[in-house]
Design a protein around this motif. Structure first.
Motif, PDB file in Angstrom:
ATOM      1  N   UNK A 106      -6.536 -11.376  -0.877  1.00  0.00           N
ATOM      2  CA  UNK A 106      -6.366 -11.019   0.529  1.00  0.00           C
ATOM      3  C   UNK A 106      -4.891 -11.129   0.905  1.00  0.00           C
ATOM      4  N   UNK A 107      -4.439 -10.193   1.715  1.00  0.00           N
ATOM      5  CA  UNK A 107      -3.089 -10.275   2.264  1.00  0.00           C
ATOM      6  C   UNK A 107      -3.193 -10.376   3.788  1.00  0.00           C
ATOM      7  N   UNK A 108      -2.348 -11.185   4.425  1.00  0.00           N
ATOM      8  CA  UNK A 108      -2.372 -11.251   5.889  1.00  0.00           C
ATOM      9  C   UNK A 108      -2.174  -9.865   6.495  1.00  0.00           C
ATOM     10  N   UNK A 109      -2.863  -9.620   7.586  1.00  0.00           N
ATOM     11  CA  UNK A 109      -2.771  -8.321   8.257  1.00  0.00           C
ATOM     12  C   UNK A 109      -1.713  -8.378   9.342  1.00  0.00           C
ATOM     13  N   UNK A 110      -0.845  -7.364   9.367  1.00  0.00           N
ATOM     14  CA  UNK A 110       0.130  -7.226  10.445  1.00  0.00           C
ATOM     15  C   UNK A 110      -0.559  -6.516  11.604  1.00  0.00           C
ATOM     16  N   UNK A 111      -0.902  -7.285  12.645  1.00  0.00           N
ATOM     17  CA  UNK A 111      -1.653  -6.705  13.756  1.00  0.00           C
ATOM     18  C   UNK A 111      -0.907  -5.576  14.453  1.00  0.00           C
ATOM     19  N   UNK A 112       0.411  -5.584  14.368  1.00  0.00           N
ATOM     20  CA  UNK A 112       1.184  -4.532  15.039  1.00  0.00           C
ATOM     21  C   UNK A 112       0.911  -3.154  14.458  1.00  0.00           C
ATOM     22  N   UNK A 113       0.383  -3.135  13.236  1.00  0.00           N
ATOM     23  CA  UNK A 113       0.068  -1.847  12.613  1.00  0.00           C
ATOM     24  C   UNK A 113      -1.325  -1.357  12.989  1.00  0.00           C
ATOM     25  N   UNK A 164      -9.880   1.719   6.226  1.00  0.00           N
ATOM     26  CA  UNK A 164      -8.539   1.825   5.654  1.00  0.00           C
ATOM     27  C   UNK A 164      -7.788   0.506   5.745  1.00  0.00           C
ATOM     28  N   UNK A 165      -8.067  -0.262   6.795  1.00  0.00           N
ATOM     29  CA  UNK A 165      -7.410  -1.562   6.951  1.00  0.00           C
ATOM     30  C   UNK A 165      -7.759  -2.463   5.769  1.00  0.00           C
ATOM     31  N   UNK A 166      -9.050  -2.444   5.367  1.00  0.00           N
ATOM     32  CA  UNK A 166      -9.464  -3.251   4.230  1.00  0.00           C
ATOM     33  C   UNK A 166      -8.810  -2.760   2.950  1.00  0.00           C
ATOM     34  N   UNK A 167      -8.786  -1.453   2.759  1.00  0.00           N
ATOM     35  CA  UNK A 167      -8.206  -0.897   1.535  1.00  0.00           C
ATOM     36  C   UNK A 167      -6.717  -1.213   1.415  1.00  0.00           C
ATOM     37  N   UNK A 168      -6.020  -1.243   2.541  1.00  0.00           N
ATOM     38  CA  UNK A 168      -4.576  -1.481   2.527  1.00  0.00           C
ATOM     39  C   UNK A 168      -4.209  -2.960   2.398  1.00  0.00           C
ATOM     40  N   UNK A 169      -5.143  -3.834   2.674  1.00  0.00           N
ATOM     41  CA  UNK A 169      -4.799  -5.258   2.713  1.00  0.00           C
ATOM     42  C   UNK A 169      -5.611  -6.125   1.760  1.00  0.00           C
ATOM     43  N   UNK A 170      -6.511  -5.511   1.002  1.00  0.00           N
ATOM     44  CA  UNK A 170      -7.325  -6.295   0.086  1.00  0.00           C
ATOM     45  C   UNK A 170      -7.310  -5.653  -1.294  1.00  0.00           C
ATOM     46  N   UNK A 171      -6.987  -6.464  -2.284  1.00  0.00           N
ATOM     47  CA  UNK A 171      -6.992  -6.017  -3.681  1.00  0.00           C
ATOM     48  C   UNK A 171      -8.394  -6.281  -4.233  1.00  0.00           C
ATOM     49  N   UNK A 172      -9.256  -5.250  -4.179  1.00  0.00           N
ATOM     50  CA  UNK A 172     -10.648  -5.419  -4.583  1.00  0.00           C
ATOM     51  C   UNK A 172     -10.775  -5.823  -6.052  1.00  0.00           C
TER      52      UNK A 172
END
Length: 309
Positions: free
Chosen positions: A187-194, A174-182
Protein backbone atom coordinates in the motif's frame (compact mmCIF):
# COMPACT_ATOMS: atom_id res chain seq x y z
CA UNK A 1 -41.04 13.59 70.68
CA UNK A 2 -41.98 13.75 67.04
CA UNK A 3 -40.00 15.56 64.36
CA UNK A 4 -42.27 18.60 64.29
CA UNK A 5 -41.76 19.30 68.00
CA UNK A 6 -38.04 18.85 67.70
CA UNK A 7 -38.27 21.56 65.07
CA UNK A 8 -39.97 23.76 67.68
CA UNK A 9 -36.93 23.56 69.96
CA UNK A 10 -34.49 24.22 67.13
CA UNK A 11 -36.44 27.24 65.91
CA UNK A 12 -36.60 28.78 69.41
CA UNK A 13 -32.86 28.17 69.89
CA UNK A 14 -32.11 29.79 66.53
CA UNK A 15 -34.39 32.81 66.99
CA UNK A 16 -33.68 33.18 70.74
CA UNK A 17 -37.30 34.22 71.08
CA UNK A 18 -40.51 32.23 71.53
CA UNK A 19 -42.59 34.91 69.80
CA UNK A 20 -40.31 35.04 66.71
CA UNK A 21 -40.15 31.24 66.59
CA UNK A 22 -43.96 31.00 66.82
CA UNK A 23 -44.30 33.43 63.93
CA UNK A 24 -41.89 31.44 61.75
CA UNK A 25 -43.59 28.17 62.70
CA UNK A 26 -47.07 29.61 61.97
CA UNK A 27 -48.42 28.70 65.40
CA UNK A 28 -49.78 30.79 68.25
CA UNK A 29 -47.22 32.02 70.78
CA UNK A 30 -49.22 30.76 73.81
CA UNK A 31 -49.33 27.26 72.27
CA UNK A 32 -45.58 27.25 71.75
CA UNK A 33 -44.97 28.54 75.27
CA UNK A 34 -47.18 25.79 76.73
CA UNK A 35 -45.32 23.16 74.71
CA UNK A 36 -41.97 24.34 76.10
CA UNK A 37 -43.26 24.45 79.68
CA UNK A 38 -44.81 20.96 79.44
CA UNK A 39 -41.65 19.57 77.86
CA UNK A 40 -39.46 21.06 80.59
CA UNK A 41 -41.77 19.57 83.26
CA UNK A 42 -41.60 16.17 81.60
CA UNK A 43 -37.79 16.29 81.33
CA UNK A 44 -37.33 17.80 84.80
CA UNK A 45 -34.94 20.48 83.50
CA UNK A 46 -35.07 23.99 82.09
CA UNK A 47 -34.13 24.23 78.41
CA UNK A 48 -34.20 28.02 78.11
CA UNK A 49 -33.04 30.73 80.48
CA UNK A 50 -35.88 33.26 80.35
CA UNK A 51 -34.04 35.72 82.61
CA UNK A 52 -32.05 36.85 79.56
CA UNK A 53 -33.23 38.80 76.54
CA UNK A 54 -32.82 37.32 74.04
CA UNK A 55 -33.41 33.81 75.39
CA UNK A 56 -30.37 31.69 76.07
CA UNK A 57 -30.05 27.94 76.14
CA UNK A 58 -29.35 26.35 79.48
CA UNK A 59 -26.77 23.59 79.72
CA UNK A 60 -29.59 21.08 79.36
CA UNK A 61 -30.87 23.07 76.38
CA UNK A 62 -27.49 22.80 74.70
CA UNK A 63 -27.58 19.03 75.26
CA UNK A 64 -31.07 18.93 73.73
CA UNK A 65 -29.97 20.87 70.63
CA UNK A 66 -26.90 18.69 70.27
CA UNK A 67 -29.10 15.58 70.43
CA UNK A 68 -31.45 16.94 67.76
CA UNK A 69 -28.55 17.82 65.44
CA UNK A 70 -27.01 14.39 65.87
CA UNK A 71 -30.39 12.77 65.20
CA UNK A 72 -30.76 14.74 61.96
CA UNK A 73 -27.26 13.79 60.86
CA UNK A 74 -27.95 10.12 61.60
CA UNK A 75 -31.19 10.28 59.64
CA UNK A 76 -29.50 11.89 56.63
CA UNK A 77 -26.72 9.32 56.78
CA UNK A 78 -29.28 6.51 56.93
CA UNK A 79 -31.09 7.69 53.80
CA UNK A 80 -27.77 8.21 52.01
CA UNK A 81 -26.62 4.69 52.90
CA UNK A 82 -30.01 3.33 51.87
CA UNK A 83 -29.71 4.95 48.44
CA UNK A 84 -26.19 3.58 48.04
CA UNK A 85 -27.46 0.13 48.95
CA UNK A 86 -30.23 0.35 46.36
CA UNK A 87 -27.73 1.47 43.73
CA UNK A 88 -25.28 -1.32 44.53
CA UNK A 89 -28.12 -3.85 44.36
CA UNK A 90 -29.07 -2.62 40.90
CA UNK A 91 -29.14 -5.51 38.44
CA UNK A 92 -29.46 -3.42 35.28
CA UNK A 93 -27.09 -1.00 33.60
CA UNK A 94 -27.86 0.93 30.43
CA UNK A 95 -24.98 1.59 28.05
CA UNK A 96 -25.06 3.67 24.88
CA UNK A 97 -22.77 2.58 22.04
CA UNK A 98 -22.15 4.19 18.67
CA UNK A 99 -23.39 1.79 16.01
CA UNK A 100 -19.93 1.25 14.58
CA UNK A 101 -18.82 -0.44 17.83
CA UNK A 102 -21.77 -2.80 18.23
CA UNK A 103 -19.97 -5.76 16.53
CA UNK A 104 -17.32 -5.57 19.26
CA UNK A 105 -19.65 -5.02 22.22
CA UNK A 106 -22.58 -7.36 21.58
CA UNK A 107 -20.81 -10.60 20.60
CA UNK A 108 -17.66 -10.10 22.67
CA UNK A 109 -17.54 -7.64 25.56
CA UNK A 110 -21.12 -7.81 26.88
CA UNK A 111 -21.40 -11.64 27.00
CA UNK A 112 -18.00 -11.88 28.69
CA UNK A 113 -18.98 -9.28 31.30
CA UNK A 114 -22.34 -10.92 31.99
CA UNK A 115 -20.57 -14.27 32.34
CA UNK A 116 -18.52 -12.80 35.17
CA UNK A 117 -21.51 -10.91 36.66
CA UNK A 118 -24.50 -13.15 36.07
CA UNK A 119 -26.76 -11.04 38.28
CA UNK A 120 -26.36 -7.99 35.99
CA UNK A 121 -28.37 -7.21 32.86
CA UNK A 122 -26.69 -4.93 30.32
CA UNK A 123 -29.03 -2.97 28.05
CA UNK A 124 -27.41 -1.54 24.92
CA UNK A 125 -28.72 1.52 23.10
CA UNK A 126 -27.31 2.49 19.70
CA UNK A 127 -27.01 6.09 18.63
CA UNK A 128 -24.91 9.05 17.54
CA UNK A 129 -22.14 10.22 19.89
CA UNK A 130 -23.74 13.58 20.73
CA UNK A 131 -27.17 12.02 21.29
CA UNK A 132 -25.79 9.33 23.57
CA UNK A 133 -23.87 11.89 25.63
CA UNK A 134 -27.10 13.86 26.09
CA UNK A 135 -28.87 10.72 27.33
CA UNK A 136 -26.13 10.21 29.94
CA UNK A 137 -26.53 13.79 31.17
CA UNK A 138 -30.33 13.30 31.34
CA UNK A 139 -29.83 10.05 33.37
CA UNK A 140 -31.62 7.99 30.71
CA UNK A 141 -28.55 5.78 30.27
CA UNK A 142 -25.67 5.18 32.68
CA UNK A 143 -22.66 5.54 30.37
CA UNK A 144 -21.81 5.63 26.68
CA UNK A 145 -19.01 4.49 24.39
CA UNK A 146 -18.52 7.21 21.79
CA UNK A 147 -16.03 8.87 19.50
CA UNK A 148 -14.09 11.80 20.96
CA UNK A 149 -13.01 14.47 21.39
CA UNK A 150 -13.81 14.94 25.07
CA UNK A 151 -15.53 18.32 24.97
CA UNK A 152 -18.60 18.08 27.21
CA UNK A 153 -17.98 19.65 30.62
CA UNK A 154 -20.85 17.67 32.19
CA UNK A 155 -19.18 14.33 31.55
CA UNK A 156 -16.13 12.44 32.72
CA UNK A 157 -14.21 10.33 30.21
CA UNK A 158 -11.87 7.40 30.08
CA UNK A 159 -9.99 6.77 26.84
CA UNK A 160 -10.17 3.24 25.40
CA UNK A 161 -7.85 3.76 22.43
CA UNK A 162 -6.94 6.21 19.69
CA UNK A 163 -7.83 5.47 16.08
CA UNK A 164 -6.34 6.86 12.90
CA UNK A 165 -8.59 7.66 9.97
CA UNK A 166 -7.97 5.69 6.78
CA UNK A 167 -9.39 5.97 3.27
CA UNK A 168 -11.57 3.11 1.98
CA UNK A 169 -11.24 2.69 -1.81
CA UNK A 170 -13.15 0.30 -4.15
CA UNK A 171 -10.83 -2.48 -5.35
CA UNK A 172 -11.69 -1.97 -9.03
CA UNK A 173 -11.13 1.80 -8.99
CA UNK A 174 -8.30 3.71 -10.65
CA UNK A 175 -7.34 5.06 -7.23
CA UNK A 176 -6.70 1.51 -6.04
CA UNK A 177 -4.75 0.59 -9.16
CA UNK A 178 -2.54 3.67 -8.84
CA UNK A 179 -1.78 3.26 -5.16
CA UNK A 180 -1.73 -0.47 -4.50
CA UNK A 181 0.78 -3.01 -5.79
CA UNK A 182 -1.52 -6.04 -6.09
CA UNK A 183 1.36 -8.38 -6.97
CA UNK A 184 3.47 -7.51 -3.92
CA UNK A 185 0.61 -6.47 -1.61
CA UNK A 186 2.09 -3.03 -0.97
CA UNK A 187 0.00 0.00 0.00
CA UNK A 188 1.13 3.54 -0.71
CA UNK A 189 -0.32 6.60 1.06
CA UNK A 190 -2.89 8.39 -1.07
CA UNK A 191 -2.41 12.06 -1.94
CA UNK A 192 -5.91 13.38 -1.34
CA UNK A 193 -5.22 16.44 -3.47
CA UNK A 194 -5.27 14.19 -6.52
CA UNK A 195 -8.80 12.96 -5.69
CA UNK A 196 -10.85 16.13 -5.99
CA UNK A 197 -12.72 14.72 -8.99
CA UNK A 198 -13.46 11.36 -7.35
CA UNK A 199 -16.84 10.39 -5.90
CA UNK A 200 -16.90 10.38 -2.08
CA UNK A 201 -19.37 8.97 0.40
CA UNK A 202 -19.37 10.98 3.64
CA UNK A 203 -21.28 10.89 6.88
CA UNK A 204 -23.50 13.88 7.58
CA UNK A 205 -22.02 16.55 9.82
CA UNK A 206 -23.83 15.56 13.02
CA UNK A 207 -21.47 12.59 13.16
CA UNK A 208 -17.98 13.34 14.44
CA UNK A 209 -16.44 11.42 11.56
CA UNK A 210 -18.51 13.59 9.23
CA UNK A 211 -17.02 16.72 10.76
CA UNK A 212 -13.55 15.23 10.73
CA UNK A 213 -13.87 14.38 7.02
CA UNK A 214 -14.39 18.04 6.24
CA UNK A 215 -11.35 18.99 8.32
CA UNK A 216 -9.28 16.48 6.35
CA UNK A 217 -10.32 18.06 3.04
CA UNK A 218 -9.69 21.54 4.40
CA UNK A 219 -6.18 20.54 5.49
CA UNK A 220 -5.47 19.41 1.92
CA UNK A 221 -7.06 22.48 0.36
CA UNK A 222 -9.69 20.57 -1.63
CA UNK A 223 -13.41 19.85 -1.64
CA UNK A 224 -14.59 17.02 -3.92
CA UNK A 225 -17.29 17.97 -6.42
CA UNK A 226 -19.19 14.68 -6.12
CA UNK A 227 -20.27 13.78 -2.56
CA UNK A 228 -23.03 11.44 -1.40
CA UNK A 229 -24.07 11.97 2.23
CA UNK A 230 -25.23 9.08 4.42
CA UNK A 231 -26.04 8.69 8.10
CA UNK A 232 -24.50 5.27 8.76
CA UNK A 233 -20.85 4.20 8.65
CA UNK A 234 -21.75 0.67 7.58
CA UNK A 235 -23.78 2.08 4.68
CA UNK A 236 -20.83 4.20 3.55
CA UNK A 237 -18.49 1.18 3.61
CA UNK A 238 -20.94 -1.07 1.79
CA UNK A 239 -21.37 1.55 -0.93
CA UNK A 240 -17.60 1.88 -1.23
CA UNK A 241 -17.18 -1.90 -1.44
CA UNK A 242 -19.44 -2.09 -4.52
CA UNK A 243 -17.61 0.75 -6.27
CA UNK A 244 -19.82 3.77 -5.57
CA UNK A 245 -17.12 5.97 -4.07
CA UNK A 246 -14.38 6.53 -1.53
CA UNK A 247 -15.01 7.05 2.17
CA UNK A 248 -13.16 7.70 5.42
CA UNK A 249 -13.34 5.30 8.32
CA UNK A 250 -11.64 4.50 11.65
CA UNK A 251 -8.86 1.97 11.27
CA UNK A 252 -10.64 -0.49 13.60
CA UNK A 253 -13.06 -1.23 10.77
CA UNK A 254 -10.41 -2.75 8.48
CA UNK A 255 -11.24 -6.28 9.63
CA UNK A 256 -15.00 -5.77 9.17
CA UNK A 257 -16.47 -8.68 7.16
CA UNK A 258 -18.46 -7.98 3.99
CA UNK A 259 -21.31 -10.19 2.84
CA UNK A 260 -21.50 -10.96 -0.85
CA UNK A 261 -18.62 -8.74 -1.96
CA UNK A 262 -14.97 -8.04 -1.38
CA UNK A 263 -13.99 -5.38 1.11
CA UNK A 264 -12.55 -2.07 -0.08
CA UNK A 265 -8.82 -1.45 0.10
CA UNK A 266 -7.68 0.78 2.93
CA UNK A 267 -5.05 3.48 2.47
CA UNK A 268 -3.23 5.88 4.71
CA UNK A 269 -4.10 9.51 3.96
CA UNK A 270 -0.50 10.64 4.56
CA UNK A 271 0.58 13.58 6.68
CA UNK A 272 -0.80 15.14 8.71
CA UNK A 273 -2.69 12.16 10.11
CA UNK A 274 -6.19 12.54 11.51
CA UNK A 275 -8.02 10.49 14.09
CA UNK A 276 -9.99 10.57 17.31
CA UNK A 277 -10.08 8.80 20.66
CA UNK A 278 -12.67 6.18 21.49
CA UNK A 279 -13.96 6.99 24.96
CA UNK A 280 -16.37 5.75 27.59
CA UNK A 281 -18.24 8.64 29.19
CA UNK A 282 -20.28 8.94 32.38
CA UNK A 283 -21.92 11.82 34.22
CA UNK A 284 -19.57 14.08 36.15
CA UNK A 285 -20.21 14.19 39.90
CA UNK A 286 -22.71 11.31 39.83
CA UNK A 287 -22.20 8.46 42.28
CA UNK A 288 -21.77 5.36 40.14
CA UNK A 289 -23.20 2.07 41.33
CA UNK A 290 -20.83 -0.83 41.81
CA UNK A 291 -21.89 -2.75 38.70
CA UNK A 292 -21.43 0.27 36.43
CA UNK A 293 -17.95 0.92 37.83
CA UNK A 294 -17.08 -2.72 37.23
CA UNK A 295 -18.37 -2.51 33.64
CA UNK A 296 -16.33 0.64 32.93
CA UNK A 297 -13.19 -0.96 34.36
CA UNK A 298 -13.85 -4.15 32.38
CA UNK A 299 -14.25 -2.27 29.08
CA UNK A 300 -11.14 -0.16 29.69
CA UNK A 301 -9.08 -3.25 30.46
CA UNK A 302 -10.34 -5.45 27.63
CA UNK A 303 -11.56 -3.34 24.69
CA UNK A 304 -8.39 -3.46 22.61
CA UNK A 305 -7.94 -7.21 23.15
CA UNK A 306 -11.52 -7.94 22.05
CA UNK A 307 -11.30 -5.57 19.08
CA UNK A 308 -8.16 -7.23 17.77
CA UNK A 309 -9.61 -10.70 18.24
Amino acid sequence: MDEMKLDYIMEIAQQKSISKAAKNLFIAQPSLSRYVINLEKRLGVKLFDRSHTPLELTEAGHLMVQYIQQSEALKENFFHELEEHKKSACTEIKIGVVSWRIPVFLPKIVPEFIGKHNNVNVIIKEGVSQDLEALVIEDQIDACVVNGPQNNQSLEYRVLNYEKIVLAVPRNSEVAKNNYDFENDIYRPVDLRSLKNEAFILLVEKYRLGLLSRKIFKSRGIMPSHITYVSNMNTALSMSAVGLGLTFMPESGIERPFDGCESPLYFSIGEPEFGFPLIIAFKKGKKLNQHLMEFIDFVCSNYNEYRQS
